[in-house]
Design a protein around this motif. Structure first.
Motif, short mmCIF file in Angstrom:
data_model
loop_
_atom_site.label_atom_id
_atom_site.label_comp_id
_atom_site.label_asym_id
_atom_site.label_seq_id
_atom_site.Cartn_x
_atom_site.Cartn_y
_atom_site.Cartn_z
N GLU A 150 0.85 -1.19 0.00
CA GLU A 150 0.00 0.00 0.00
C GLU A 150 0.89 1.24 0.00
N MET A 151 0.59 2.19 -0.89
CA MET A 151 1.42 3.37 -1.04
C MET A 151 0.59 4.64 -0.91
N THR A 174 0.87 9.02 -1.97
CA THR A 174 1.61 10.02 -2.75
C THR A 174 2.07 11.16 -1.86
N LEU A 219 5.04 7.39 -3.18
CA LEU A 219 5.28 7.77 -4.57
C LEU A 219 5.45 9.28 -4.62
N VAL A 230 2.14 -3.49 -6.37
CA VAL A 230 1.48 -2.42 -5.63
C VAL A 230 0.00 -2.74 -5.53
N VAL A 282 -2.94 2.75 -3.94
CA VAL A 282 -2.32 4.07 -3.83
C VAL A 282 -3.34 5.01 -3.22
N ASN A 283 -2.97 5.68 -2.15
CA ASN A 283 -3.89 6.56 -1.42
C ASN A 283 -5.19 5.84 -1.05
#
Length: 288
Positions: free
Chosen positions: A133-134, A136, A170, A249, A252-253
Motif C-alpha cells: 500500500e502506497m 503520494t 510515490l 502495488v 495508492v492513497n
C-alpha cells in the motif's frame, strides 16, 4: 566487515572520511547499489557505468577506470562474503576533502571512492503475494538523473508514508506527474500494455532490464509522464529496484489498483525476469 576506501581496506569501526569531505558537507557525491545472486554482483557493468554517468552529471572528475572499480567491487564482496553471504553492495564516489569549508573549494577536492558490503535486505512474502500500500507525497528528488547523495526528499517521503501506515511513498512533481518511489521505479499495466515514467527520474538499472525482458516477452512498453488518475485506473502496478526486483502495488492513497487485486501480469513478468537473470548468469558467469 571490511570497507574499501581509496585502495585500502578498513574494519568498519576504523573506516573514516575527513570532516572537510564535500560529500559530507554538501551532499556532493554519487553512488550505486548492487545486489548479488549466487555470489555474483548482478548487472555490475551497468551499475558502474551509471555511477560514472552520475558523476559526470554533477561534475565530479572520475580518476579510476571502470575495470578497476569493478575489480575492487568483486574483491570487497569476496572478502566479506563468508560473513555476510548474499549482499547489498554500495559504491560511493564523493567529491572528497577540500582545503576549507567553503563551497568554492570543491574545485580543489580530490574525489574519493568507497565500497560498503552489507546483508541483503528482504521484503516479506506477504508484500510480494498481496502487494504493498502506497501514498503520494508532493516532493521531487534533487538532480534526479544522477544517483546522488541528496536523498532527503526520499527520506522525508518515506517517513511520512510510514507515519500514516503505508509501506512506501510515490513522489509527485510540481506538474502533478507521478515520478517514482522513494527508492525504486514505477510501472503499471493497462490493457496489456506496460507503462513506466519517461523522464524526471533516476532510471534504475533493474528498470532498464525489466523493459528489455518485457519487450522480449512480446509486451508493448510505453514510456511517458502520467498523472495519479491514470495510475489509479491501471489494471496492475509494481515497483522495481535493485533489492525489490519486482514488488506488486496493491493500492495508492487507499484506492485499490485493479478490480480484483490480482497480479497475474506482474507475476508472469517477474517469472520471465528471473529466467532472464538466470540465463545471463549461466552464459556469462556474471550478469554485466
Amino acid at each position: 566487515m571490511k570497507i574499501f576506501i581509496d585502495g585500502q581496506y578498513y574494519e568498519e569501526k576504523e573506516a573514516k572520511i575527513p570532516i572537510l569531505d564535500h560529500g559530507f558537507l554538501y551532499g556532493n557525491g554519487v553512488f550505486t547499489t548492487i545486489t548479488t545472486f549466487n555470489g555474483i554482483p548482478l548487472f555490475l557493468d551497468d551499475h558502474v557505468g551509471r555511477l560514472f554517468e552520475s558523476a559526470g552529471i554533477i561534475g565530479i572528475p572520475v580518476r579510476w577506470s571502470r575495470e578497476d572499480v569493478k575489480e575492487w567491487t568483486k574483491n570487497t564482496y569476496n572478502i566479506n562474503r563468508p560473513e555476510i553471504g548474499e549482499a547489498r553492495i554500495r559504491i560511493n564516489i564523493s567529491r572528497g576533502a577540500g582545503p576549507d569549508i567553503n563551497i568554492e573549494g570543491n574545485e580543489k577536492c580530490v574525489p574519493s571512492l568507497s565500497i560498503i558490503v552489507s546483508p541483503l535486505p528482504n521484503h516479506s512474502a506477504k508484500s510480494y503475494n498481496d502487494g504493498i500500500e502506497m501514498v503520494t507525497v508532493n516532493l521531487e528528488r534533487v538532480f534526479p538523473k544522477a544517483k546522488n547523495f541528496n536523498f532527503l526528499p526520499s527520506i522525508i517521503a518515506l517517513k511520512e508514508a510510514k507515519s500514516k501506515g503505508f509501506y512506501d511513498a510515490l513522489l509527485v512533481d510540481r506538474d502533478g506527474y507521478v515520478t517514482e518511489a522513494t527508492t525504486g521505479n514505477l510501472f503499471f499495466f493497462k490493457n496489456n500494455t506496460l507503462y513506466t515514467t519517461s523522464s524526471r527520474i533516476l532510471e534504475g538499472v533493474t528498470m532498464r532490464h525489466i523493459v528489455t525482458t518485457a519487450r522480449k516477452s512480446g509486451i508493448r512498453v510505453i514510456k511517458k509522464m502520467f498523472s495519479l488518475g491514470e495510475l489509479i485506473t491501471a489494471d496492475e502496478a509494481f515497483l522495481s529496484g535493485t533489492t525489490k526486483i519486482i514488488l506488486p502495488v496493491k493500492s495508492v492513497n487507499k484506492k485499490q489498483i485493479g478490480r480484483d487485486g490480482n497480479h497475474v501480469l506482474t507475476n508472469k513478468l517477474k517469472e520471465n525476469f528471473q529466467q532472464y537473470i538466470l540465463k545471463a548468469v549461466s552464459e556469462n558467469g556474471e550478469n554485466d
